[in-house]
Motif scaffolding. Sequence first.
Motif, PDB file in Angstrom:
ATOM      1  N   LYS A 155       0.513  14.679   3.488  1.00 34.76           N
ATOM      2  CA  LYS A 155       0.955  14.193   2.106  1.00 34.76           C
ATOM      3  C   LYS A 155       2.234  13.707   2.314  1.00 34.76           C
ATOM      4  CE  LYS A 155      -2.248  16.485   0.449  1.00 34.76           C
ATOM      5  NZ  LYS A 155      -3.555  15.515  -0.022  1.00 34.76           N
ATOM      6  N   SER A 156       2.585  12.982   3.725  1.00 33.67           N
ATOM      7  CA  SER A 156       3.814  12.249   3.600  1.00 33.67           C
ATOM      8  C   SER A 156       3.597  10.891   3.335  1.00 33.67           C
ATOM      9  CB  SER A 156       4.336  12.274   5.460  1.00 33.67           C
ATOM     10  OG  SER A 156       4.567  13.712   5.624  1.00 33.67           O
ATOM     11  N   ALA A 199       6.434   5.300   7.763  1.00 30.55           N
ATOM     12  CA  ALA A 199       5.717   6.493   8.151  1.00 30.55           C
ATOM     13  C   ALA A 199       6.618   7.490   8.949  1.00 30.55           C
ATOM     14  CB  ALA A 199       4.405   6.232   8.557  1.00 30.55           C
ATOM     15  N   LYS A 200       5.982   8.556   9.368  1.00 35.05           N
ATOM     16  CA  LYS A 200       6.827   9.622  10.239  1.00 35.05           C
ATOM     17  C   LYS A 200       6.054   9.374  11.428  1.00 35.05           C
ATOM     18  CE  LYS A 200       8.192  13.088   6.802  1.00 35.05           C
ATOM     19  NZ  LYS A 200       7.934  14.294   6.247  1.00 35.05           N
ATOM     20  N   TYR A 201       6.253   8.038  12.145  1.00 35.23           N
ATOM     21  CA  TYR A 201       5.630   7.656  13.201  1.00 35.23           C
ATOM     22  C   TYR A 201       6.104   8.297  14.422  1.00 35.23           C
ATOM     23  CZ  TYR A 201       3.815   3.420  11.012  1.00 35.23           C
ATOM     24  OH  TYR A 201       3.141   2.519  10.089  1.00 35.23           O
ATOM     25  N   SER A 261       0.855  -1.161  -0.032  1.00 38.72           N
ATOM     26  CA  SER A 261      -0.109  -0.107  -0.168  1.00 38.72           C
ATOM     27  C   SER A 261       0.833   1.325  -0.103  1.00 38.72           C
ATOM     28  CB  SER A 261      -0.924   0.173   1.354  1.00 38.72           C
ATOM     29  OG  SER A 261      -1.795  -1.106   1.443  1.00 38.72           O
ATOM     30  N   TRP A 262       0.763   2.047  -1.063  1.00 38.00           N
ATOM     31  CA  TRP A 262       1.467   3.277  -1.107  1.00 38.00           C
ATOM     32  C   TRP A 262       0.595   4.288  -1.149  1.00 38.00           C
ATOM     33  CZ3 TRP A 262       6.785   2.628  -1.854  1.00 38.00           C
ATOM     34  CH2 TRP A 262       7.155   1.469  -2.466  1.00 38.00           C
ATOM     35  N   ALA A 298       2.028   5.567  15.792  1.00 38.30           N
ATOM     36  CA  ALA A 298       0.747   6.111  15.394  1.00 38.30           C
ATOM     37  C   ALA A 298       1.533   7.256  14.520  1.00 38.30           C
ATOM     38  CB  ALA A 298      -0.055   6.502  16.154  1.00 38.30           C
ATOM     39  N   LEU A 299       0.603   7.897  13.502  1.00 36.53           N
ATOM     40  CA  LEU A 299       0.981   8.991  12.902  1.00 36.53           C
ATOM     41  C   LEU A 299       0.780  10.324  13.890  1.00 36.53           C
ATOM     42  CD1 LEU A 299      -1.112   8.559   9.598  1.00 36.53           C
ATOM     43  CD2 LEU A 299       1.391   8.183   9.853  1.00 36.53           C
ATOM     44  N   PRO A 300       1.903  11.109  13.903  1.00 40.18           N
ATOM     45  CA  PRO A 300       1.607  12.218  14.765  1.00 40.18           C
ATOM     46  C   PRO A 300       0.250  12.835  14.954  1.00 40.18           C
ATOM     47  CG  PRO A 300       3.728  12.522  13.446  1.00 40.18           C
ATOM     48  CD  PRO A 300       2.814  11.378  12.752  1.00 40.18           C
TER      49      PRO A 300
END
Length: 557
Positions: free
Chosen positions: A161-162, A240-242, A154-155, A262-264
């Motif tokens: 938008k990260s 991701a930027k977790y 999954s992209w 999790a995402l920020p």
Amino acid sequence: MPLTAFLRSLAGLLAISLCLTGLPVFGQLLANKQAYTHGDTLRGTITSERSWWDLAHYHLQIRVVPDDSTFSGRNTIQYRVLKSSQVMQIDLQQPMKLIRAEQDGQPLTVRSDGNAHFVTLTKPQRPGRTETITIEYGGKPRRARNAPWDGGVSWARDSTKSWFIATSCQGLGASVWWPCKDHMYDEPDSMLISVTVPEPYMDVSNGQLRRVVTNADQTLTYDWAVVNPINNYGVNVNIAKYVTWHETYQGESGPLLLSYYALPQNEAAARQQFQQAKTMLNVFENWFGPYPFYKDGYKLVQVPYLGMEHQSSVTYGNRFRNGYLGRDLSRTGWGLRWDFIIVHESGHEWFANNITYKDIADMWIHESFTAYSENLFTEALFGKNAGAQYVIGTRVGIRNDRPIIGDYNVNSEGSGDMYYKGANMLHMIRQGVGDDEKWRQILRGLNKSFYHQTVTTQQIETFLSKQTGLPLKPLFDQYLRDARVPVLEYKITADGVDYRFTNCRKAFTTPVRICLNDAGPRRVVTPSTNWQSLRQPNVKEVTVDADYYVLTKLVGM
């Protein structure tokens, strides 16, 4: 579910439609007929090129380049030689490419047959020895179409938008994104997963994070070590930027590290929702025994799809809501009292990752027990009646379209009824046991006896029959190998009632609890397909206790 399973389900629905329009024979043939390919056989069979070697360790190295959607790297495979052979099957699905195979620094010849690649080894393979082979690979892996049922990579992008990237591949196979021995019967004893991603992204995979290496090309390499056996589809990459936080759960086997990712922008919601993980662990350790992967820890990882039971790295996309995307699959209200993905996907740590099917035809071993775990979780929090109401309520989703057990040796799973029809079958067995503590010890015994093993249906059936002391074969044959729901036919007689099972296998028999008249006496009877009589005056109606998944029908008097 995978695309092939979806198409078979579609055929089943069409078959029902044809039956309603007077064409049952054609409909039945359409629902049951499944054409398999040479590729299905190579994927689903323990071929001679697989059987001679036993997996010991994978070191999977992978570089992910989001901007061009590529994966590349190498897999170093350590294996034990069981018997002499010189040809090894390695699986890697198109459009990924196997670039090079080598052993002891020497290149090897590779012959490809679709997604199966046959490597000819030049070094004599001597039984008892441990050897290593390295496979280099690269390409653009298949994009997930409807993860996790029709998976791949999954992209996605998050709300900033990260990049938000994740793998999922049950049924489809891990070889959709990395080269491996892609059959469930064999698992490596351990694994090292090294994932290189662009700064400032983080990769979360299985096991414990050993180190993060900062590279000169503005990338980071995350090394994740798995020290327990792991099945192929349980391996995952999440990028991701977790943000991350940790806590310790004091479990049956001591302190267990819990890690959350999790995402920020979702951290506050995740911190609140993920608190259910400790409750889940407490309930399931009580029912199933110690969490099976203490040394690898337990993680909940936010992903851009619904979720999956990746071993020690359970993925989560349920939008931080209770229920299944805010819905109760049982329609009783109980399913809205807890988060379906946290409970169900984590339940798979016991039934899928600890006890794993050898062949996907036996996928019910994963899904029936884990669907049943939802009932036990509900019971633990809200009482036995609530748990029973939940599992009975899930019958609304049963289709009875085809058998739960699929076809062997062709990578074919059975009906989606493996979830809630299978759960209701287990609920029936519990009624037969009639002793909740004994039943709990049986479930714990399963996880202890088959700890970190791949198993067959026959092994599970034999264990349950022996431990319950019940003749369960007719029940297993009916509910796992036949699509029909048994009907208890009865007719009122002058001195009582006659009854028998129909719409079932000829040898089917199982105890059921019945009620005579609306508020009359309850008793356990053991119908078969032959008429039996019960003497009881003034019988007007017979009903089967709702804990038993059978139907009733009054026939001519």
